[in-house]
Design an enzyme around this catalytic site. Structure first.
Site, PDB file in Angstrom:
ATOM      1  N   ASN A 181       0.824  -1.213   0.000  1.00 23.53           N
ATOM      2  CA  ASN A 181       0.000   0.000   0.000  1.00 23.53           C
ATOM      3  C   ASN A 181       0.853   1.256   0.000  1.00 23.53           C
ATOM      4  O   ASN A 181       0.483   2.279  -0.561  1.00 23.53           O
ATOM      5  CB  ASN A 181      -0.911   0.006   1.232  1.00 23.53           C
ATOM      6  CG  ASN A 181      -1.760   1.261   1.309  1.00 23.53           C
ATOM      7  OD1 ASN A 181      -2.715   1.422   0.564  1.00 23.53           O
ATOM      8  ND2 ASN A 181      -1.398   2.172   2.210  1.00 23.53           N
ATOM      9  N   ASP A 277      -0.757  -6.596   3.913  1.00 19.38           N
ATOM     10  CA  ASP A 277      -1.022  -5.525   4.861  1.00 19.38           C
ATOM     11  C   ASP A 277      -1.950  -4.477   4.249  1.00 19.38           C
ATOM     12  O   ASP A 277      -1.878  -4.174   3.058  1.00 19.38           O
ATOM     13  CB  ASP A 277       0.314  -4.880   5.256  1.00 19.38           C
ATOM     14  CG  ASP A 277       0.170  -3.800   6.291  1.00 19.38           C
ATOM     15  OD1 ASP A 277      -0.155  -4.132   7.438  1.00 19.38           O
ATOM     16  OD2 ASP A 277       0.387  -2.620   5.959  1.00 19.38           O
ATOM     17  N   GLU A 322      -5.266  -8.567   5.263  1.00 19.11           N
ATOM     18  CA  GLU A 322      -5.652  -7.798   6.437  1.00 19.11           C
ATOM     19  C   GLU A 322      -6.746  -6.816   6.001  1.00 19.11           C
ATOM     20  O   GLU A 322      -6.481  -5.677   5.643  1.00 19.11           O
ATOM     21  CB  GLU A 322      -4.455  -7.039   7.022  1.00 19.11           C
ATOM     22  CG  GLU A 322      -4.818  -6.300   8.302  1.00 19.11           C
ATOM     23  CD  GLU A 322      -3.927  -5.110   8.613  1.00 19.11           C
ATOM     24  OE1 GLU A 322      -3.838  -4.718   9.784  1.00 19.11           O
ATOM     25  OE2 GLU A 322      -3.328  -4.546   7.669  1.00 19.11           O
TER      26      GLU A 322
END
Length: 576
Positions: A181, A277, A322
């Site tokens: 990200n 993540d 996640e």
């Protein structure tokens, strides 16, 4: 919402989910049945293209030579399908510098699983998840500066390849954190982008001009609750988690290609998959657009592209996302040709709440409905990923106020539920820890002596875990310890396919202190009953249901006679 200047907008990704229409009816139905809770995700703290390409080329030949076989997730020996989360810095120190490392993990593999299904003195897990192991300026590693290297404090790429090879010998799969990200502000890409508007990496990040009246509101709150836009040298960039983590621009094809390339690199190095993540924040930037269907569609489209790109490289990785949200309606789309699993945050909260209160809840009824939705969304291919807590949450023992009996019950609930359970390191010995994050990531406690011993990491001073009874050494040979309880339940799971792979349905208990449910696989059934209280309870089972054999008891004293089941305090039993 405009995430950057007009050049960014002109390249805006326009994908639609192929299964959107199929899912619509199921999602509407589930919204009537389930009410998602508001989520809150804590903030986290991560020089050029030619250097990256050179580094990948430099490693490629060696990596491919060693990648002679791909091991499926679950192992070659009988698998418990239980994963263990490791913060390498805090696990085991092989060279005496106070910092855990990859060689330290190798040295402790037999503690996790010795590869022999006939032994029971190992924990018995069949997978490990390594928190970030790539170079980073932060202790936690969630701000990456190089996607193709190992943090030098942890070792080398050769150490990593040795770890995956040794793990595979024992039937242990290895997945690693992949943080795509955002990067670190110290990543060479970002430094180059910051230096010039003409940088080839400028559009790899998300920028806004303060003078642009049609641009985004630079004071807007990020989707994670902090500041969204950050000023550095007069340039404003998007950083959803904090200023040290600039968001990458996934509308740029080069960024998407680079992240797929990085994923393939680590798969070729021996990893079996990734924990991804901040999975819902690829496009989920600010509060005004957070959770909107168009944003979810773009996020899902990227992760579908990511999986397809890895599979085009000849790999079949296990991907767990996640997706920090308590609403199954938000999570379900990500299981459609993107992730194999999404972490089940809401279940962990419910299990701990029930354990703490000593009273059963609707967790099982809710879970069975959620799993039905996920089944439809994934076409039957998903694997639930339940857990109690992780590296971003207060530890189990702190939540349960130090009560070992309740910690055992929480473990029993987790390990008799469907899916692929994840255990946070130290959970099995009752380590405590409350925020700030450093104190929920304290070093693993191997020795009774508070001063430690060989291999004991010391990078972080201990506020909560001083050794004594909360140590591997103290519990290793104690049959009544929390560690022994975890080993018992994990090995039980490995021996029983119904517990690993069966469905779950609620079972009406006549006593609110007993959480009961039925696990079933191909007409083979188990009735699981958990006495969450400190008192002995006797309940009467329905003779017509045929429950006649007491197949497992976590402690002594349980009995089943003439349909009357005696449950001592804090016990888990399984009836056939």
């Amino acid at each position: 919402m405009r995430r950057m200047h007009n050049a960014r907008v002109s390249r805006s990704l326009r994908r639609k989910m192929t299964a959107a229409c199929v899912l619509a009816a199921a999602i509407v139905l589930m919204m009537l049945l389930l009410q998602g809770c508001n989520n809150a995700e804590p903030g986290k703290q991560e020089t050029g293209k030619q250097e990256t390409e050179h580094k990948e080329t430099e490693h490629k030949e060696t990596v491919q030579q060693e990648n002679t076989s791909t091991k499926p997730v679950g192992g070659d020996v009988q698998s418990s399908e239980v994963f263990y989360e490791i913060f390498v810095r805090s696990f085991y120190d092989s060279d005496g510098d106070g910092i855990g490392d990859l060689q330290g993990v190798i040295q402790k593999l037999d503690y996790l699983n010795d590869g022999d299904p006939s032994t029971t003195d190992d924990l018995g897990v069949s997978g490990i998840w390594l928190m970030p192991i790539q170079p980073s300026p932060s202790y936690h590693g969630y701000d990456v500066t190089d996607y193709y290297e190992i943090n030098p404090e942890y070792g080398t790429l050769d150490d990593f390849k040795e770890l995956t090879a040794e793990a595979h010998k024992r039937g242990i799969s290895v997945i690693m954190d992949l943080v795509v990200n955002h990067t670190s502000v110290e990543h060479p890409w970002f430094l180059d982008a910051l230096a010039s508007d003409e940088s080839p990496y400028r559009d790899w990040y998300v920028w806004a001009d303060a003078a642009d009246e049609d641009g985004p509101d630079l004071s807007e709150t990020s989707a994670t609750g902090g500041k969204a836009w950050h000023n550095r040298g007069g340039s404003h960039y998007l950083g959803v988690f904090w200023e040290g983590m600039p968001d990458l621009n996934f509308d740029q094809p080069e960024v998407r290609e680079e992240m797929i390339k990085a994923g393939r690199f680590w798969l070729e190095a021996g990893v079996d998959g990734f924990r991804l993540d901040a999975a819902k924040h690829i496009y989920d930037d600010v509060q005004s657009t957070s959770g909107k269907p168009v944003i979810t569609d773009k996020n899902v489209a990227w992760w579908q592209e990511f999986r397809a790109g890895l599979e085009e490289g000849g790999h079949s990785p296990y991907l767990v996302g996640e997706i920090w949200d308590n609403s199954p309606v938000v999570i379900a789309p990500y299981l459609n040709k993107a992730f194999d699993s999404g972490f089940n945050f809401s279940l962990g909260e419910q299990l701990l709440a029930a354990t703490k209160s000593g009273s059963s809840s609707s967790a099982v009824t809710t879970l069975s409905r959620i799993l039905g939705l996920y089944e439809d969304s994934s076409g039957g291919t998903f694997i639930d990923a339940p857990f109690l807590t992780n590296h971003d949450q207060n530890r189990v023992m702190s939540v349960l106020e130090g009560d070992v009996n309740k910690a055992k019950m929480a473990a029993s609930l987790l390990l008799t539920m469907p899916g692929r359970p994840f255990i946070y390191y130290g959970e099995e010995i009752g380590m405590s820890g409350s925020k700030p994050d450093e104190h929920i990531r304290e070093p693993m406690v191997w020795y009774e002596d508070p001063s430690g011993g060989e291999g004991q990491p010391s990078w972080q001073s201990r506020m909560y875990n001083e050794g004594g009874s909360v140590s591997v050494e103290a519990q290793m040979n104690d049959e009544d310890s929390l560690l022994a309880h975890y080993r018992q339940l994990i090995h039980l799971r490995a021996a029983d396919a119904v517990l690993r792979s069966g469905t779950i349905d609620s079972y009406s208990s006549p006593d609110s202190r007993v959480m009961a449910y039925v696990r079933e696989l191909e007409a083979d059934k188990r009735l699981v009953l958990n006495n969450l209280s400190a008192e002995e309870i006797v309940i009467e089972l329905n003779p017509a249901e045929g429950w006649a054999e007491l197949a497992f008891s976590s402690v002594d004293g349980a009995s089943l006679k003439d349909s009357k089941l005696k449950l001592p305090a804090y016990i888990t039993v399984i009836v056939k």
